[in-house]
Every structure is written in structure tokens, then in C-alpha cells.
Design a protein around this motif. Sequence first.
Motif, PDB file in Angstrom:
ATOM      1  N   MET A 113       0.850  -1.175   0.000  1.00 44.82           N
ATOM      2  CA  MET A 113       0.000   0.000   0.000  1.00 44.82           C
ATOM      3  C   MET A 113       0.895   1.238   0.000  1.00 44.82           C
ATOM      4  O   MET A 113       1.836   1.327   0.780  1.00 44.82           O
ATOM      5  CB  MET A 113      -0.899  -0.029   1.235  1.00 44.82           C
ATOM      6  N   ASN A 114       0.574   2.195  -0.852  1.00 47.19           N
ATOM      7  CA  ASN A 114       1.426   3.374  -0.930  1.00 47.19           C
ATOM      8  C   ASN A 114       0.965   4.471   0.023  1.00 47.19           C
ATOM      9  O   ASN A 114      -0.097   4.391   0.636  1.00 47.19           O
ATOM     10  CB  ASN A 114       1.519   3.893  -2.374  1.00 47.19           C
ATOM     11  N   THR A 115       1.772   5.485   0.135  1.00 44.67           N
ATOM     12  CA  THR A 115       1.540   6.560   1.102  1.00 44.67           C
ATOM     13  C   THR A 115       0.263   7.335   0.786  1.00 44.67           C
ATOM     14  O   THR A 115      -0.466   7.731   1.698  1.00 44.67           O
ATOM     15  CB  THR A 115       2.744   7.518   1.106  1.00 44.67           C
ATOM     16  N   PHE A 116      -0.019   7.547  -0.489  1.00 43.73           N
ATOM     17  CA  PHE A 116      -1.202   8.312  -0.867  1.00 43.73           C
ATOM     18  C   PHE A 116      -2.485   7.633  -0.381  1.00 43.73           C
ATOM     19  O   PHE A 116      -3.393   8.294   0.112  1.00 43.73           O
ATOM     20  CB  PHE A 116      -1.248   8.512  -2.384  1.00 43.73           C
ATOM     21  N   ASN A 117      -2.573   6.314  -0.530  1.00 42.69           N
ATOM     22  CA  ASN A 117      -3.767   5.596  -0.077  1.00 42.69           C
ATOM     23  C   ASN A 117      -3.932   5.664   1.436  1.00 42.69           C
ATOM     24  O   ASN A 117      -5.051   5.776   1.944  1.00 42.69           O
ATOM     25  CB  ASN A 117      -3.721   4.142  -0.537  1.00 42.69           C
ATOM     26  N   VAL A 118      -2.825   5.590   2.161  1.00 47.79           N
ATOM     27  CA  VAL A 118      -2.896   5.697   3.621  1.00 47.79           C
ATOM     28  C   VAL A 118      -3.357   7.092   4.028  1.00 47.79           C
ATOM     29  O   VAL A 118      -4.222   7.247   4.897  1.00 47.79           O
ATOM     30  CB  VAL A 118      -1.529   5.362   4.258  1.00 47.79           C
ATOM     31  N   LEU A 119      -2.814   8.118   3.388  1.00 52.47           N
ATOM     32  CA  LEU A 119      -3.242   9.486   3.691  1.00 52.47           C
ATOM     33  C   LEU A 119      -4.702   9.710   3.324  1.00 52.47           C
ATOM     34  O   LEU A 119      -5.428  10.434   4.017  1.00 52.47           O
ATOM     35  CB  LEU A 119      -2.356  10.490   2.965  1.00 52.47           C
ATOM     36  N   LEU A 120      -5.155   9.100   2.248  1.00 50.98           N
ATOM     37  CA  LEU A 120      -6.550   9.220   1.850  1.00 50.98           C
ATOM     38  C   LEU A 120      -7.476   8.569   2.879  1.00 50.98           C
ATOM     39  O   LEU A 120      -8.543   9.108   3.182  1.00 50.98           O
ATOM     40  CB  LEU A 120      -6.749   8.587   0.470  1.00 50.98           C
ATOM     41  N   LYS A 121      -7.057   7.431   3.427  1.00 51.00           N
ATOM     42  CA  LYS A 121      -7.844   6.784   4.476  1.00 51.00           C
ATOM     43  C   LYS A 121      -7.854   7.600   5.766  1.00 51.00           C
ATOM     44  O   LYS A 121      -8.816   7.566   6.520  1.00 51.00           O
ATOM     45  CB  LYS A 121      -7.296   5.390   4.774  1.00 51.00           C
ATOM     46  N   CYS A 122      -6.771   8.328   6.014  1.00 58.13           N
ATOM     47  CA  CYS A 122      -6.656   9.128   7.236  1.00 58.13           C
ATOM     48  C   CYS A 122      -7.342  10.489   7.127  1.00 58.13           C
ATOM     49  O   CYS A 122      -7.477  11.189   8.135  1.00 58.13           O
ATOM     50  CB  CYS A 122      -5.194   9.341   7.592  1.00 58.13           C
ATOM     51  N   LEU A 123      -7.778  10.882   5.950  1.00 56.65           N
ATOM     52  CA  LEU A 123      -8.322  12.213   5.720  1.00 56.65           C
ATOM     53  C   LEU A 123      -9.479  12.581   6.657  1.00 56.65           C
ATOM     54  O   LEU A 123      -9.482  13.679   7.223  1.00 56.65           O
ATOM     55  CB  LEU A 123      -8.734  12.358   4.250  1.00 56.65           C
ATOM     56  N   PRO A 124     -10.482  11.705   6.885  1.00 59.24           N
ATOM     57  CA  PRO A 124     -11.545  12.089   7.826  1.00 59.24           C
ATOM     58  C   PRO A 124     -11.029  12.324   9.239  1.00 59.24           C
ATOM     59  O   PRO A 124     -11.521  13.209   9.946  1.00 59.24           O
ATOM     60  CB  PRO A 124     -12.510  10.903   7.796  1.00 59.24           C
ATOM     61  N   PHE A 125     -10.016  11.574   9.636  1.00 53.51           N
ATOM     62  CA  PHE A 125      -9.473  11.730  10.981  1.00 53.51           C
ATOM     63  C   PHE A 125      -8.653  13.012  11.110  1.00 53.51           C
ATOM     64  O   PHE A 125      -8.580  13.597  12.186  1.00 53.51           O
ATOM     65  CB  PHE A 125      -8.666  10.493  11.369  1.00 53.51           C
ATOM     66  N   PHE A 126      -8.045  13.459  10.006  1.00 57.38           N
ATOM     67  CA  PHE A 126      -7.403  14.770  10.014  1.00 57.38           C
ATOM     68  C   PHE A 126      -8.447  15.868  10.236  1.00 57.38           C
ATOM     69  O   PHE A 126      -8.165  16.881  10.874  1.00 57.38           O
ATOM     70  CB  PHE A 126      -6.637  15.016   8.715  1.00 57.38           C
ATOM     71  N   GLY A 127      -9.645  15.674   9.702  1.00 58.94           N
ATOM     72  CA  GLY A 127     -10.740  16.619   9.947  1.00 58.94           C
ATOM     73  C   GLY A 127     -11.120  16.667  11.415  1.00 58.94           C
ATOM     74  O   GLY A 127     -11.362  17.749  11.968  1.00 58.94           O
ATOM     75  N   PHE A 128     -11.193  15.497  12.059  1.00 59.21           N
ATOM     76  CA  PHE A 128     -11.479  15.458  13.494  1.00 59.21           C
ATOM     77  C   PHE A 128     -10.408  16.206  14.281  1.00 59.21           C
ATOM     78  O   PHE A 128     -10.712  16.948  15.215  1.00 59.21           O
ATOM     79  CB  PHE A 128     -11.566  14.015  14.000  1.00 59.21           C
ATOM     80  N   ILE A 129      -9.153  15.999  13.915  1.00 58.33           N
ATOM     81  CA  ILE A 129      -8.057  16.665  14.616  1.00 58.33           C
ATOM     82  C   ILE A 129      -8.134  18.177  14.411  1.00 58.33           C
ATOM     83  O   ILE A 129      -7.956  18.955  15.353  1.00 58.33           O
ATOM     84  CB  ILE A 129      -6.698  16.103  14.149  1.00 58.33           C
ATOM     85  N   GLY A 130      -8.413  18.611  13.197  1.00 59.47           N
ATOM     86  CA  GLY A 130      -8.531  20.041  12.925  1.00 59.47           C
ATOM     87  C   GLY A 130      -9.656  20.687  13.709  1.00 59.47           C
ATOM     88  O   GLY A 130      -9.490  21.773  14.285  1.00 59.47           O
TER      89      GLY A 130
END
Length: 105
Positions: free
Chosen positions: A1-18
Motif C-alpha cells: 500500500m502506498n503513502t497516498f492511499n494511507v493518507l486518503l484513508k486518514c483524511l476524515p481523521f485529520f478533519g477530526f483533529i482540525g
Amino acid sequence: MNTFNVLLKCLPFFGFIGLGLYFLLTALVPAWRDKDWTHWKIYGTDNPRTESSWLVQLGFAKPTKPIAEDFSEKTGAAWLYTGGVLLLAIGLSGIIYIVYQNISH
């Protein structure tokens, strides 16, 4: 799995953190607060049997009016701290889980 896919999966959680950081900074920095930041409304009813939502939608009952109140500054800041910490915890735990899941594969 590449970095872009991991970041894409983490995107909603970045919203929670923000959002959690915004809540915490709003509680800590008084200049970020709006003019009526302690004012809130709740749409409640005293008798839930006669004012349930399907009766209101069919026009047999009137919709409830908001009950407006004001928090004290201490209570409002406590709500912001609590919400901020909760959102940060959700965001960080989600990111940690996704990264751990992808490292182990």
C-alpha cells in the motif's frame, strides 16, 4: 500500500483533529470567540407524545420553538475543552489504527 492511499484513508481523521484543535484554541484564546459564543438553543418539548415529528410533518401539531439560554463563560469554555479533547482523541486513535493496520501488512 502506498503513502497516498494511507493518507486518503486518514483524511476524515485529520478533519477530526482540525476541529478538535479549533475547539481547544477557541477555549484558550478569547480573541477567537464570537460575540455570542455562550448562547445556545435547544429544540425540546415538554410532552413528547403529542409533538412527535410525524405529527408535525403531517400538520397535526405545531413544531416546537427553541429554548434559548446563555452559558457562563466558565461552562462554555469547559464544553469547548471537552469537545476538543474528544475530537482530538477520535482523530488520533483513527490515524494510529490506520497506520498500524497498514504497517503490519
